[in-house]
Design a protein around this motif. Structure first.
Motif, PDB file in Angstrom:
ATOM      1  N   HIS A  24      20.312  -6.735 -41.442  1.00 50.54           N
ATOM      2  CA  HIS A  24      19.074  -7.455 -41.793  1.00 50.54           C
ATOM      3  C   HIS A  24      18.144  -7.528 -40.580  1.00 50.54           C
ATOM      4  CE1 HIS A  24      16.464 -10.035 -44.096  1.00 50.54           C
ATOM      5  NE2 HIS A  24      16.506 -10.949 -43.152  1.00 50.54           N
ATOM      6  N   ASP A  25      18.710  -7.754 -39.386  1.00 56.95           N
ATOM      7  CA  ASP A  25      17.897  -7.777 -38.169  1.00 56.95           C
ATOM      8  C   ASP A  25      17.391  -6.381 -37.824  1.00 56.95           C
ATOM      9  OD1 ASP A  25      18.298 -10.484 -37.898  1.00 56.95           O
ATOM     10  OD2 ASP A  25      19.937 -10.295 -36.454  1.00 56.95           O
ATOM     11  N   GLU A  63      15.443  -5.155 -48.808  1.00 58.04           N
ATOM     12  CA  GLU A  63      15.797  -6.294 -49.646  1.00 58.04           C
ATOM     13  C   GLU A  63      17.234  -6.699 -49.350  1.00 58.04           C
ATOM     14  OE1 GLU A  63      13.903  -7.953 -51.689  1.00 58.04           O
ATOM     15  OE2 GLU A  63      12.112  -6.669 -51.556  1.00 58.04           O
ATOM     16  N   ILE A  64      17.512  -8.024 -49.426  1.00 59.55           N
ATOM     17  CA  ILE A  64      18.850  -8.507 -49.095  1.00 59.55           C
ATOM     18  C   ILE A  64      19.892  -7.935 -50.044  1.00 59.55           C
ATOM     19  CG2 ILE A  64      18.655 -10.593 -50.515  1.00 59.55           C
ATOM     20  CD1 ILE A  64      20.460 -10.186 -47.100  1.00 59.55           C
ATOM     21  N   VAL A  83      20.730  -4.578 -48.688  1.00 56.49           N
ATOM     22  CA  VAL A  83      21.558  -4.718 -47.486  1.00 56.49           C
ATOM     23  C   VAL A  83      23.004  -4.978 -47.874  1.00 56.49           C
ATOM     24  CG1 VAL A  83      22.027  -6.174 -45.476  1.00 56.49           C
ATOM     25  CG2 VAL A  83      19.686  -5.480 -45.988  1.00 56.49           C
ATOM     26  N   ARG A  84      23.205  -5.869 -48.834  1.00 52.64           N
ATOM     27  CA  ARG A  84      24.577  -6.206 -49.241  1.00 52.64           C
ATOM     28  C   ARG A  84      25.269  -5.011 -49.886  1.00 52.64           C
ATOM     29  NH1 ARG A  84      22.732 -12.062 -51.624  1.00 52.64           N
ATOM     30  NH2 ARG A  84      22.987 -13.247 -49.676  1.00 52.64           N
ATOM     31  N   THR A 130      26.095  -7.831 -42.379  1.00 50.58           N
ATOM     32  CA  THR A 130      24.891  -8.162 -43.145  1.00 50.58           C
ATOM     33  C   THR A 130      23.794  -8.686 -42.233  1.00 50.58           C
ATOM     34  OG1 THR A 130      26.210  -8.671 -45.119  1.00 50.58           O
ATOM     35  CG2 THR A 130      23.976  -9.574 -45.028  1.00 50.58           C
ATOM     36  N   ARG A 181      16.918  -3.771 -39.929  1.00 44.78           N
ATOM     37  CA  ARG A 181      15.978  -3.261 -40.939  1.00 44.78           C
ATOM     38  C   ARG A 181      15.439  -4.430 -41.766  1.00 44.78           C
ATOM     39  NH1 ARG A 181      16.987   0.585 -38.191  1.00 44.78           N
ATOM     40  NH2 ARG A 181      17.435   2.736 -38.840  1.00 44.78           N
ATOM     41  N   PRO A 182      14.565  -5.257 -41.182  1.00 44.44           N
ATOM     42  CA  PRO A 182      14.102  -6.470 -41.881  1.00 44.44           C
ATOM     43  C   PRO A 182      13.317  -6.186 -43.155  1.00 44.44           C
ATOM     44  CG  PRO A 182      12.837  -6.084 -39.861  1.00 44.44           C
ATOM     45  CD  PRO A 182      13.991  -5.141 -39.835  1.00 44.44           C
TER      46      PRO A 182
END
Length: 326
Positions: free
Chosen positions: A186-187, A193-194, A197-198, A182, A189-190
């Motif tokens: 996140h780093d 949305e989280i 990502v999850r 995760t 593809r900032p």
């Protein structure tokens, strides 16, 4: 690179100590970056030489610049690749790495090194060797030439000849922990949305290559399509047919697994939004989805069929006013 720390440490320990095993089996799920790891090892060896002096280095250190430029251009004479070749006059790859390819490689091994102190053979993937080719390679592994390193990429090591496995030191590439994946995604593809990502991390099963492929699948768009089926009932089957096309076929397996993974969250969302009386039908459809997936895994895993049936499950959850008359 992610998830390669243990493999890098094991390789460098052998090189620094001057006891580098002649054959390494890089084993783990497809998409873990085993081929990329093999390429880094090959570059390291041809740019850093013999080893054995305990020198503290990292696998990514540049080393000899002239040899490095040859590697980057794909022209280093002592890095040999064995992989499936394109068929004649076709864009399709052959089913196997052939005995002729292995024999050509073996003939090269009888020649003196033309540059540097190492020759590296990368077989990607050794699972693709036809039977005669595997037997020919085995004979070479049993009597390896000096200063020759074999890097054998395997997605299914249990299917290899036991005699090949026994000649190799195995490096296992395990799925990456969810929290690590995760943070990495996140780093990387900032802008994602989280929640997206999850969802990607969950669907990837800890396999970085699969996670990168899923980013291109656009999780948010897929969720909207699935929810549209549940909201409208898709009376003309257009949405379900489009879904089936998107997830059908071997090349779309990652997208199908993404759909399978995000459906539970969508059903939970519907359960929160609907009345208490509608929760039981939602749970029934979830059981139906599970049965569909289990049956598909036992059979041929027809992605088109699974996608359409998941669409049917969602369509049956549409409000009565949206469902077509039966």
């Amino acid at each position: 690179m992610i998830g390669h720390q243990d493999a890098e440490a094991a390789f460098l320990e052998g090189w620094q100590g001057g006891r580098l095993h002649h054959a390494w089996l890089l084993a783990g799920p497809q998409g873990m970056g085993k081929g990329a790891f093999a390429a880094r090892v090959a570059r390291f060896l041809v740019t850093h030489g013999r080893g054995g002096d305990g020198q503290a280095v990292a696998l990514g250190d540049p080393g000899d610049s002239a040899a490095g430029r040859l590697v980057e251009a794909g022209n280093h004479p002592e890095i040999l690749h064995l992989t499936r070749q394109l068929k004649d006059k076709s864009k399709e790859f052959a089913r196997n790495i052939t005995i002729d390819q292995v024999r050509t490689m073996i003939r090269r091994l009888h020649l003196s090194l033309s540059l540097g102190e190492w020759r590296v053979i990368i077989v990607d993937a050794i699972d693709d060797l036809e039977t005669d080719a595997a037997n020919a390679l085995l004979k070479t592994l049993e009597e390896p030439p000096a200063k020759t390193l074999f890097l054998l990429v395997s997605h299914s090591p249990g299917r290899l000849l036991p005699t090949i496995r026994s000649r190799c030191r195995t490096l296992r590439f395990q799925p990456v922990d969810r929290d690590v994946m995760t943070a990495w995604l996140h780093d990387l593809r900032p802008m994602l949305e989280i929640a997206e990502v999850r969802a990607i991390v969950a669907a990837s099963g800890g396999v970085p290559g699969k996670a990168l492929a899923l980013i291109d699948s656009d999780v948010a768009t897929m969720e909207k399509k699935l929810l549209a089926i549940a909201a409208t009932g898709d009376p003309e089957n257009r949405l379900r047919e489009a879904l089936a096309r998107e997830v059908g076929g071997t090349s779309n397996r990652a997208r199908l697994e993404l759909v399978i993974d995000i459906v539970p969250g969508l059903l939970a969302q519907l359960a929160r939004e609907r009345s208490v009386a509608e929760i039981a039908p939602i749970l029934a459809q979830w059981d139906r989805v599970q049965r569909t997936v289990r049956d598909a895994i036992r059979g041929s895993y027809d992605g088109t069929m699974v996608g359409f049936e998941i669409g049917n499950c969602l369509a049956d959850l549409a409000p009565r006013s949206a469902q077509p008359a039966r």
